[in-house]
Each structure stands twice: as structure tokens, then as C-alpha cells.
Design an enzyme around this catalytic site. Structure first.
Site, short mmCIF file in Angstrom:
data_model
loop_
_atom_site.label_atom_id
_atom_site.label_comp_id
_atom_site.label_asym_id
_atom_site.label_seq_id
_atom_site.Cartn_x
_atom_site.Cartn_y
_atom_site.Cartn_z
N LYS A 160 31.26 35.55 61.28
CA LYS A 160 30.38 36.42 62.06
C LYS A 160 30.09 37.66 61.25
O LYS A 160 30.93 38.09 60.47
CB LYS A 160 31.05 36.81 63.39
N LYS A 186 33.91 27.95 59.39
CA LYS A 186 32.63 27.27 59.58
C LYS A 186 31.46 28.22 59.64
O LYS A 186 31.59 29.37 60.05
CB LYS A 186 32.66 26.36 60.83
N ASP A 188 27.91 29.42 61.23
CA ASP A 188 27.41 29.41 62.59
C ASP A 188 26.24 28.42 62.67
O ASP A 188 25.64 28.06 61.66
CB ASP A 188 27.02 30.82 63.05
N GLU A 189 25.94 27.99 63.89
CA GLU A 189 24.96 26.92 64.06
C GLU A 189 23.54 27.32 63.66
O GLU A 189 22.69 26.47 63.43
CB GLU A 189 24.98 26.40 65.51
N HIS A 277 28.52 20.34 65.74
CA HIS A 277 28.22 21.40 66.70
C HIS A 277 27.23 20.83 67.71
O HIS A 277 26.42 19.97 67.37
CB HIS A 277 27.63 22.60 65.97
N LYS A 317 33.67 32.16 76.76
CA LYS A 317 32.40 32.77 77.17
C LYS A 317 31.35 31.74 77.60
O LYS A 317 30.31 32.10 78.13
CB LYS A 317 31.85 33.65 76.04
C1 CAP Z 1 31.40 30.92 69.04
C2 CAP Z 1 30.16 30.28 68.56
C3 CAP Z 1 29.99 28.78 68.91
C4 CAP Z 1 30.09 28.44 70.38
C5 CAP Z 1 29.41 27.15 70.73
C6 CAP Z 1 28.94 31.01 69.07
O1 CAP Z 1 31.53 32.25 68.62
O2 CAP Z 1 30.07 30.37 67.17
O3 CAP Z 1 28.73 28.41 68.45
O4 CAP Z 1 31.43 28.31 70.66
O5 CAP Z 1 29.67 26.76 72.04
O6 CAP Z 1 27.98 31.11 68.30
O7 CAP Z 1 28.92 31.36 70.24
P1 CAP Z 1 32.59 33.24 69.30
P2 CAP Z 1 30.34 25.35 72.39
O8 CAP Z 1 33.97 32.72 69.00
O9 CAP Z 1 32.35 34.58 68.64
O10 CAP Z 1 32.32 33.27 70.77
O11 CAP Z 1 31.56 25.22 71.54
O12 CAP Z 1 30.64 25.47 73.85
O13 CAP Z 1 29.33 24.34 72.09
MG MG Z 2 28.16 29.55 66.95
#
Ligand code: CAP
Ligand code: MG
Length: 429
Positions: A160, A186, A188-189, A277, A317
Site C-alpha cells: 500500500k 502481493k 494490489d488488484e 484475486h 472491512k
Molecule cells: C485489502 C485489499 C484487498 C481486499 C479484497 C484491498 O487491503 O488489498 O484487495 O481484501 O477483498 O484493496 O482492499 P487492506 P476480498 O488489507 O488494506 O484492507 O479479499 O474480500 O476479495
Molecule cells: Mg486490494
């Protein structure tokens, strides 16, 4: 035969349906018509029919390819099961896109259906065995990380901010997280190869940083490098990554597609785990009455060959209250035997910090990746301390100790708990 006027071609009694010869889809439907009628219309639309009889239909087609409604709740809303003959599917060429065009296709748009949710899919052994599935699975990933004996949950981090760091900055964050104790770093998406952080440069820099972690600690840390994008470019990025020592790849499966995941997972030269993801999933999975259940996505990811899959948290969250039982059910499927296909390691992610690690592990199981972005890089003392605090929280659970107790001689955990607090299981379950 069943109250409502149903075309016999598209109806069967449960005893007539051999589960080895059909893909069975379970839907929740709402309509002004009885559920059995809705099931019949789904069977017609998604197998051989259309809105009127056509002169081109043959007896062979009717005999071999008609889908059949065979189990249904009474009334206008409820569950209905439709059996699709195996011959309808072209596993080799059409694969998962072909499957989805049938069991999750036009039916969602039929005027007579107010709401429809594809709840689950049940496949014959022969259908499942036509896929290669994951190359690594839980055991394979644990072998790489060295946790086959301890069976502790893995710790992952998402770099992040989501986007904005350049390759050098990303590598520093990866190093700090690795030294602090994560097993997985990893992307981020939303990051693939933007100008401020080109994929090739980032991959090389992060792998150098993680090699340094290995030299200094002896621990292997995976880097899930996000290759999501145009399919031709994805193949190029995957080849580049493997040639330059990548030890994991990441794909946003719903935006990129199941076909490209399968293509990469089945490629013998891609000899690293694939982290999957599920961004965009909630557009399909969130509503109770409409869309596609996460269980279906999980089954398709396992067929297509994902080694790790985001399935949700018990607390965090994302998601909705009380969802953890469904997450657990999906995780249990991913970790269970399935006609010889390897397992998939579930990933709990989204708003995780040390204070909610115990709840997530206790409710979701130990064979899991606990993933934290903000919950690591938001630690008041920085990324390394954030990773240490998360590892300490996992250790506390493995030792059966309350976090507060363990925090007494683990200052990083203590600091994290001061910032984010702690959640107790009674509040969730
Ligand atoms: C988490 C995260 C993931 C989510 C995806 C985000 O970051 O990188 O993409 O967890 O949701 O971008 O929100 P944080 P899921 O740890 O800072 O919240 O796993 O439910 O598909
Ligand atoms: Mg993410």
C-alpha cells in the site's frame, strides 16, 4: 405431472437424473410463475430451445441435449434444480466460458424472472477430471514456505498505497515486510504496469529484495505479481516474470477471465503458484436473491487452476455481517478432496489487523493466508513492525494465548492493539 403445464422434454423426476451424466445447477428464483415453470424456461433457454418451436429441431437434439428441471420448491419463489446433459458442454475448447454461457447465461435476462441467483454447481467426476486444477494447492504452497509441519496460517501483505509507489519504493516495502515476517507480498488488484510502476522493473526489483530477505533469514517469501490485463500481454508478462525468477503470479480472475487463468495454470513453464484475486465479485455475489454465489466462483477457480483464492473474512472491512459461515463453507470446499484435483489455499483479506487475527483464524481455519495491507503498513512504527505484529498475533493464536497476554513482551503487537483494538469472537459468531 407436477401441477403446472410443463413440456415433458424439459422435465424429469429426481430418480431419472444420473449425476454422472449431467452438470446440475441450483438456482434461487423469484417470479410470478411457479418455480418449476421458471426451471423449465431456464432449461429451454439454456439448452435447445427458444421462445417458439422451430422447424429445425430434431429428435436426436431433443433426446440428447435437452436440460431438465427436476427438483423445485412449491410456490413462486424458492430453489430449483436444473440438470444439463454433459453433451451440451465442450470442455476442451469452450471450457469455463462455455459452461458459464450455459448455466449462467441468457437466463438472467428472461422477462419472466424477477430475481435469480445461481447458488451452486455440481459436476460429474468426468467433467472435473477434464481439468488439471491447481499445480500447488495448500500442500504445495506450504512446501515452498516451509510450513508443512507447523500448519500455521500464512501471512500476506498487499503493498500500500494501492498504486503510486515506483519499483524501488515497492521493493523497499517488500523487503521491510519480508524481514518483518510475511510469507507473501502481493500487488494490489488495480496495479499492473502503469507508467509510474512498470511491471518488468517492479518484478526485478521486488525479487532482488526478497532474495535479500532469503539470504538474511533463510525464509522464502512469495511475490504475487499482478499480470491482469490483455491476454496477449498477460502471457508476455508471465513469461518475463518466470524468466526473471518470479515465484508467484497474480490474476484478477473476474476481470481477466477464467480462460486465461486456465491457460496459464496448464502451461508447464508456469511452475509457480497462482494467486487469484476476486475483485468485482460483489457485483455478482452480494445480493441474496440475485447474482452468482461465491461458491460457484470458488469451484471454477479450482477447476481453472488457481492455487490461492480470496474468499472473504470473518471480520474485516468487506462483506456483510454473519457471512463468515458461508466463507467457512467455501474454504472447506477448497480444502477438501475433489476427484483428485489439488486443493486451493483460501485468502482472508480486507481490513485485517492484528486485533482481528484470532477471530479470523478460529472461524475460518488454519489452512489459510491472512492478508493485511493497511493492517501492516498502517502500524505506527512502519511496515516491518506491522508485519512483526501480525506474525505475533498468529503466534499467539497458535500458542492458544490471548493477544493482550502475548503483547506484554511483544511491543509491536502491543502498539498495534493500542491503535486498532481487539475483536472478540462473541461479537462475530
Ligand atoms: C485489502 C485489499 C484487498 C481486499 C479484497 C484491498 O487491503 O488489498 O484487495 O481484501 O477483498 O484493496 O482492499 P487492506 P476480498 O488489507 O488494506 O484492507 O479479499 O474480500 O476479495
Ligand atoms: Mg486490494
Amino acid at each position: 405431472m407436477c401441477g403446472a403445464e410443463i413440456d415433458e422434454t424439459f422435465f424429469a423426476y429426481p430418480k431419472e437424473i444420473d449425476p454422472d451424466s449431467y452438470v446440475i445447477a441450483k438456482y434461487y428464483v423469484e417470479s410470478d410463475s411457479p418455480t418449476v415453470k421458471v426451471g423449465e424456461q431456464i432449461a429451454i433457454e439454456e439448452s435447445i430451445g427458444t421462445w417458439t418451436e422451430v422447424t429445425t429441431e430434431t429428435e436426436w437434439i431433443r433426446q440428447h441435449l435437452a436440460a431438465k428441471v427436476f427438483k423445485y420448491d412449491e410456490g413462486n419463489r424458492g430453489v430449483v434444480h436444473v440438470a444439463f446433459p454433459l453433451e451440451l458442454f465442450d470442455v476442451e475448447v469452450g471450457g469455463i466460458p462455455n459452461l458459464l454461457s450455459i448455466v449462467a447465461g441468457n437466463l438472467f435476462g428472461l422477462s419472466m424472472i424477477k430475481n435469480c441467483r445461481l447458488l451452486d454447481l455440481y459436476f460429474p467426476k468426468s467433467y472435473v477430471k477434464a481439468f488439471k486444477g491447481p499445480k500447488f494447492g495448500v500442500q504445495g504452497v506450504r512446501r515452498i514456505i516451509g510450513t508443512l509441519e507447523s500448519r500455521r496460517p500464512h501471512l500476506g501483505t498487499i503493498v500500500k498505497p494501492k498504486v503510486g509507489l515506483n519499483p524501488e519504493q515497492t521493493a523497499i516495502v517488500a523487503y521491510e515486510a519480508g524481514i518483518g515476517g510475511v510469507d507473501l507480498v502481493k500487488d494490489d488488484e488495480t496495479l499492473t504496469s502503469q507508467k509510474f510502476c512498470p511491471f518488468e522493473n517492479r518484478l526485478v526489483k521486488v525479487m532482488e529484495a526478497l532474495d535479500k530477505v532469503k539470504e538474511e533469514t533463510g525464509r522464502t517469501v512469495l511475490y504475487a505479481a499482478n499480470i491482469t490485463g490483455r491476454h496477449d500481454k498477460m502471457l508476455e508478462l508471465a513469461d518475463f516474470a518466470i524468466e526473471h525468477g518470479a515465484n508467484c503470479l497474480m490474476i484478477d480472475v473476474l476481470t481477466a477471465g477464467f480462460a486465461v487463468l486456465r491457460r496459464l495454470a496448464e502451461d508447464p513453464s508456469i511452475n509457480v503458484p497462482i494467486h487469484v484475486h476476486r475483485t468485482m465479485h460483489a457485483a455478482l455475489t452480494r445480493k441474496r436473491t440475485h447474482g452468482i454465489h461465491m461458491m460457484v466462483i470458488a469451484k471454477l477457480v479450482r477447476l481453472a487452476g488457481g492455487d490461492q483464492l480470496h474468499t472473504g473474512t470473518a471480520a474485516g472491512k468487506m462483506g456483510v455481517k454473519g457471512e463468515w459461515k458461508e466463507v467457512r463453507m467455501i474454504n472447506d470446499f477448497l480444502r477438501s478432496s475433489w476427484y483428485g484435483l489439488k486443493t486451493v489455499m483460501p485468502v482472508a483479506s480486507g481490513g485485517i489487523h492484528p486485533g482481528i487475527v484470532p477471530v479470523n483464524i478460529k472461524l475460518l481455519g488454519n489452512d489459510i493466508v491472512i492478508n493485511a495491507g493497511g493492517g501492516i503498513h498502517g502500524h505506527p512504527w512502519g511496515t516491518k513492525a506491522g508485519a512483526m505484529a501480525m506474525r505475533q498475533a498468529i503466534e499467539a493464536v497458535m500458542k492458544g494465548m490471548p493477544l493482550k497476554e502475548y503483547a506484554k513482551d511483544h511491543p509491536e503487537l502491543k502498539k498495534a492493539l493500542e491503535k486498532w483494538g481487539e475483536l472478540f469472537i462473541e461479537k462475530v459468531s
